[in-house]
Design a protein around this motif. Structure first.
Motif, short mmCIF file in Angstrom:
data_model
loop_
_atom_site.label_atom_id
_atom_site.label_comp_id
_atom_site.label_asym_id
_atom_site.label_seq_id
_atom_site.Cartn_x
_atom_site.Cartn_y
_atom_site.Cartn_z
N VAL A 153 0.84 -1.19 0.00
CA VAL A 153 0.00 0.00 0.00
C VAL A 153 0.87 1.25 0.00
CG1 VAL A 153 -1.72 1.32 1.30
CG2 VAL A 153 -1.91 -1.18 1.14
N GLN A 154 2.06 1.14 0.62
CA GLN A 154 2.95 2.29 0.73
C GLN A 154 3.97 2.38 -0.40
OE1 GLN A 154 4.46 3.40 4.67
NE2 GLN A 154 3.42 1.60 5.50
N VAL A 155 4.41 1.24 -0.91
CA VAL A 155 5.42 1.26 -1.96
C VAL A 155 5.20 0.06 -2.88
CG1 VAL A 155 7.11 -0.04 -0.58
CG2 VAL A 155 7.91 1.46 -2.43
N GLY A 156 5.40 0.27 -4.18
CA GLY A 156 5.20 -0.79 -5.15
C GLY A 156 6.46 -1.57 -5.44
N PHE A 157 6.29 -2.72 -6.06
CA PHE A 157 7.42 -3.59 -6.38
C PHE A 157 8.44 -2.88 -7.27
CE2 PHE A 157 9.60 -6.58 -9.15
CZ PHE A 157 10.03 -7.56 -8.28
N GLU A 158 7.99 -2.22 -8.30
CA GLU A 158 8.92 -1.60 -9.25
C GLU A 158 9.72 -0.48 -8.60
OE1 GLU A 158 9.61 -2.66 -12.16
OE2 GLU A 158 8.06 -4.22 -12.25
N THR A 159 9.02 0.37 -7.84
CA THR A 159 9.70 1.50 -7.18
C THR A 159 10.70 1.01 -6.15
OG1 THR A 159 7.78 2.93 -7.49
CG2 THR A 159 9.35 3.57 -5.79
N LEU A 160 10.27 0.06 -5.33
CA LEU A 160 11.16 -0.47 -4.31
C LEU A 160 12.33 -1.22 -4.95
CD1 LEU A 160 11.94 -1.05 -1.39
CD2 LEU A 160 10.33 -2.97 -1.41
N GLY A 161 12.05 -2.02 -5.95
CA GLY A 161 13.10 -2.78 -6.60
C GLY A 161 14.18 -1.89 -7.20
N LYS A 162 13.77 -0.81 -7.82
CA LYS A 162 14.73 0.12 -8.42
C LYS A 162 15.65 0.71 -7.35
CE LYS A 162 15.05 4.35 -11.19
NZ LYS A 162 14.28 5.43 -11.89
N ARG A 163 15.05 1.07 -6.19
CA ARG A 163 15.85 1.66 -5.11
C ARG A 163 16.80 0.61 -4.50
NH1 ARG A 163 18.92 5.50 -3.42
NH2 ARG A 163 18.75 6.01 -1.19
N LEU A 164 16.33 -0.60 -4.37
CA LEU A 164 17.18 -1.65 -3.82
C LEU A 164 18.37 -1.93 -4.73
CD1 LEU A 164 14.48 -4.16 -2.50
CD2 LEU A 164 15.97 -2.68 -1.13
N ILE A 165 18.14 -1.93 -6.03
CA ILE A 165 19.23 -2.13 -6.98
C ILE A 165 20.28 -1.03 -6.83
CG2 ILE A 165 19.85 -2.02 -9.42
CD1 ILE A 165 18.78 -4.69 -8.76
N GLU A 166 19.82 0.21 -6.69
CA GLU A 166 20.75 1.33 -6.53
C GLU A 166 21.60 1.16 -5.28
OE1 GLU A 166 18.19 4.69 -6.41
OE2 GLU A 166 17.82 4.75 -8.58
N LEU A 167 20.94 0.85 -4.17
CA LEU A 167 21.67 0.71 -2.91
C LEU A 167 22.61 -0.49 -2.92
CD1 LEU A 167 18.80 1.49 -0.35
CD2 LEU A 167 20.60 3.04 -1.16
N ALA A 168 22.19 -1.57 -3.57
CA ALA A 168 22.98 -2.80 -3.58
C ALA A 168 24.25 -2.68 -4.41
CB ALA A 168 22.13 -3.95 -4.11
N GLN A 169 24.33 -1.68 -5.27
CA GLN A 169 25.50 -1.51 -6.13
C GLN A 169 26.55 -0.58 -5.52
OE1 GLN A 169 22.83 -0.94 -9.84
NE2 GLN A 169 24.77 -1.69 -10.66
N ARG A 170 26.28 -0.10 -4.32
CA ARG A 170 27.28 0.73 -3.65
C ARG A 170 28.48 -0.13 -3.26
NH1 ARG A 170 23.90 4.43 0.72
NH2 ARG A 170 22.71 5.69 -0.79
N PRO A 171 29.69 0.44 -3.29
CA PRO A 171 30.86 -0.33 -2.86
C PRO A 171 30.72 -0.80 -1.41
CG PRO A 171 31.52 1.66 -4.02
CD PRO A 171 30.04 1.77 -3.81
N VAL A 172 31.19 -1.99 -1.15
CA VAL A 172 31.13 -2.58 0.19
C VAL A 172 32.39 -2.19 0.95
CG1 VAL A 172 31.04 -4.73 1.48
CG2 VAL A 172 29.73 -4.49 -0.64
N PRO A 173 32.28 -1.77 2.21
CA PRO A 173 33.49 -1.45 2.99
C PRO A 173 34.50 -2.59 2.96
CG PRO A 173 31.50 -0.83 4.19
CD PRO A 173 31.04 -1.59 2.98
N SER A 174 35.78 -2.24 2.89
CA SER A 174 36.82 -3.26 2.75
C SER A 174 36.99 -4.10 4.00
CB SER A 174 38.16 -2.58 2.40
OG SER A 174 38.51 -1.62 3.39
N SER A 175 36.58 -3.58 5.15
CA SER A 175 36.71 -4.34 6.39
C SER A 175 35.39 -4.31 7.16
CB SER A 175 37.82 -3.76 7.27
OG SER A 175 37.55 -2.42 7.63
N GLU A 176 35.07 -5.43 7.78
CA GLU A 176 33.86 -5.52 8.58
C GLU A 176 34.15 -5.09 10.01
OE1 GLU A 176 31.11 -9.03 6.91
OE2 GLU A 176 33.05 -9.72 7.63
N LYS A 177 33.11 -4.63 10.69
CA LYS A 177 33.27 -4.17 12.06
C LYS A 177 32.75 -5.19 13.07
CE LYS A 177 32.94 0.71 10.72
NZ LYS A 177 32.22 2.00 10.91
N GLY A 178 32.62 -6.43 12.64
CA GLY A 178 32.09 -7.46 13.52
C GLY A 178 32.98 -7.72 14.73
N ARG A 179 32.38 -8.19 15.79
CA ARG A 179 33.10 -8.52 17.01
C ARG A 179 33.83 -9.87 16.85
NH1 ARG A 179 27.83 -8.40 20.48
NH2 ARG A 179 27.29 -9.63 18.63
#
Length: 243
Positions: free
Chosen positions: A66-92
């Motif tokens: 009701v708030q967001v459609g598949f196409e709109t959300l999918g496009k945004r997820l693709i954009e965010l998923a293509q960002r470079p990943v930090p070279s080191s993780e901050k896990g404990r």
């Protein structure tokens, strides 16, 4: 600036969820992208997204259609998923005690025979591993670990057990695992830990998080009983060596 990463696959999961798939196999690089996207969605919320569920190689994103459609959300997820990943993780980093073999690890000797080595050598190889928590799932607190030495790779059991003990430390395929509560399993049981990775009335309820690192060390039966008793009262037996 680093070049954008290759886009993931978007798979509709019912009418209110999208699976963002980075790989079709177990892969640490893909898992880092999963966790990076999960963190990004926590830091930069998208209206309509209600929950995210990270796995080894994909992120399940629940949303309100009701708030967001598949196409709109999918496009945004693709954009965010293509960002470079930090070279080191901050896990404990955690050290987790394990009682190996005997009643604590009923498959240890069979594993040693299959690998044409000794139980002590299997334990030494298992302890030498530097493990990474890739995901939680199956049952509360069940921690799937990458980083198992190739020399310990084994097919899962042909006949899974309907019940295996709480705290079981096991291996299956290319993975290692920490099982918090009793349940079925087709993996090979090497030992048992008194550490509770999940405890409902403790803070934190879940001890390990995806991206954390784990090292195991061996304890004897007497130490196990003592630590098990302490864990029952909410003590965190695992040793946090780096935050």
């Amino acid at each position: 600036m680093a070049a954008p990463l290759s886009p993931p696959r978007l798979l509709p999961s019912g009418d209110s969820a999208i699976t963002v798939e980075f790989s079709r196999r177990i892969d640490d690089d893909a898992n880092r992208r999963v966790l990076a996207l999960d963190r990004t969605l926590a830091d930069e919320p998208i209206a309509g997204v209600t929950e995210t569920v990270p796995t080894y190689r994909s992120l399940l994103v629940h949303y309100d259609p009701v708030q967001v459609g598949f196409e709109t959300l999918g496009k945004r997820l693709i954009e965010l998923a293509q960002r470079p990943v930090p070279s080191s993780e901050k896990g404990r980093r955690w050290r987790i005690p394990v009682a190996y073999g005997g009643e604590y690890g009923i498959d240890l000797e069979d594993v040693a025979r299959t690998l044409d080595t000794t139980p002590d050598d299997v334990v030494a190889r298992h302890i030498a591993g530097d493990y990474r928590v890739a995901m939680l799932g199956f049952t509360p607190g069940w921690s799937y670990l990458s980083g198992l030495q190739e020399s310990l790779y084994m097919p899962r059991r042909r006949n899974p057990r309907l019940l295996t003990p709480a705290g079981t430390i096991s291996i299956g395929g290319v993975q290692a695992g920490i099982q918090c509560i009793a349940g079925p399993s087709g993996w090979h049981l090497l030992g048992c830990t008194p550490v509770r990775t999940y405890q409902l009335h403790r803070d934190p309820i879940f001890l390990l998080e995806p991206g954390d690192r784990v090292k195991f060390y061996r304890i004897d039966a007497k130490t196990y009983v003592e630590q098990e008793r302490a864990a029952e009262h909410g003590e965190i037996i695992a040793e946090l060596i780096a935050a």
